[in-house]
Write an enzyme that holds these catalytic residues in place. Sequence first.
Site, short mmCIF file in Angstrom:
data_model
loop_
_atom_site.label_atom_id
_atom_site.label_comp_id
_atom_site.label_asym_id
_atom_site.label_seq_id
_atom_site.Cartn_x
_atom_site.Cartn_y
_atom_site.Cartn_z
N GLU A 1 15.74 -1.07 7.30
CA GLU A 1 17.19 -1.15 7.51
C GLU A 1 17.51 -1.64 8.92
O GLU A 1 16.62 -1.81 9.77
CB GLU A 1 17.82 0.22 7.24
CG GLU A 1 17.59 0.63 5.78
CD GLU A 1 18.32 1.89 5.38
OE1 GLU A 1 18.81 2.64 6.26
OE2 GLU A 1 18.40 2.15 4.16
N CYS B 1 14.95 -4.90 1.35
CA CYS B 1 14.44 -3.92 0.38
C CYS B 1 12.91 -3.90 0.38
O CYS B 1 12.25 -4.87 0.78
CB CYS B 1 14.91 -4.27 -1.03
SG CYS B 1 16.65 -4.03 -1.34
N GLU C 1 10.88 -4.12 -2.12
CA GLU C 1 10.26 -5.11 -3.01
C GLU C 1 10.15 -6.47 -2.34
O GLU C 1 9.14 -7.16 -2.44
CB GLU C 1 11.10 -5.25 -4.30
CG GLU C 1 11.23 -3.97 -5.09
CD GLU C 1 12.42 -3.11 -4.67
OE1 GLU C 1 12.78 -3.10 -3.48
OE2 GLU C 1 12.99 -2.46 -5.56
N CYS D 1 17.08 -3.61 -7.03
CA CYS D 1 18.42 -4.19 -6.96
C CYS D 1 18.41 -5.60 -7.56
O CYS D 1 17.36 -6.20 -7.79
CB CYS D 1 18.93 -4.22 -5.52
SG CYS D 1 18.29 -5.57 -4.52
N CYS E 1 16.55 -8.34 -5.52
CA CYS E 1 15.08 -8.27 -5.65
C CYS E 1 14.61 -8.77 -7.00
O CYS E 1 13.57 -9.43 -7.11
CB CYS E 1 14.60 -6.85 -5.39
SG CYS E 1 14.73 -6.39 -3.65
N1 THU Z 1 16.55 -0.36 -1.63
C1 THU Z 1 15.31 -0.89 -1.80
O1 THU Z 1 14.49 -0.92 -0.88
N2 THU Z 1 15.01 -1.38 -3.02
C2 THU Z 1 15.86 -1.39 -4.07
O2 THU Z 1 15.59 -2.03 -5.05
C3 THU Z 1 17.07 -0.60 -4.02
C4 THU Z 1 17.58 -0.33 -2.65
C5 THU Z 1 16.89 0.18 -0.31
C6 THU Z 1 17.87 -0.64 0.45
C7 THU Z 1 18.47 0.38 1.38
O3 THU Z 1 17.64 0.47 2.53
C8 THU Z 1 18.38 1.67 0.61
O4 THU Z 1 17.46 1.45 -0.44
C9 THU Z 1 19.70 2.13 0.02
O5 THU Z 1 20.33 1.11 -0.65
#
Ligand code: THU
Length: 136
Positions: free
Chosen positions: A44, A53, A55, A90, A93
């Site tokens: 983040e 993310c 992935e 998400c 991804c």
């Molecule tokens: N996040 C992921 O790393 N992968 C996903 O597929 C869903 C969301 C992370 C992004 C962010 O840092 C946190 O989860 C909350 O959205």
Amino acid sequence: MTGAELVAYAREAMLNAYAPYSHHPVGAALLSATGDIYLGCNVENAAYGCTCCAERTALFKAISEGEREFSAIAIVGGIDGNTEKPCAPCGVCRQVLREFCDPDAFLILLGYDDGYDEYTLSELLPESFGPDNVRR
Ligand code: THU
């Protein structure tokens, strides 16, 4: 490499998540066609939109090291690290995976405390738009 083993790798990757804003760590373990594993976590940023993310972290690591073919990815994550329930990838991804992975063959394993759910990419991204839809 069993599905359970790949999920265990994703759980390890989750420990490195940098998620001070969402408090939602995620880990991913990407399996290449030749059996190599690439780990990723969410990273983040104070400027929230810069977040990557788990992935995509794993996929971009692999691509940057020359890999181009993949067979599966396992994902584990949740609020405050609670992994009782599966953490779905998400939409961004899913689309980024679509660039490199066969929608009908690539497996997505959503891990949780009691096991994992398994999908093909095409199940999570039906009627997708991919490289064959544009001129290269
Ligand atoms: N996040 C992921 O790393 N992968 C996903 O597929 C869903 C969301 C992370 C992004 C962010 O840092 C946190 O989860 C909350 O959205």
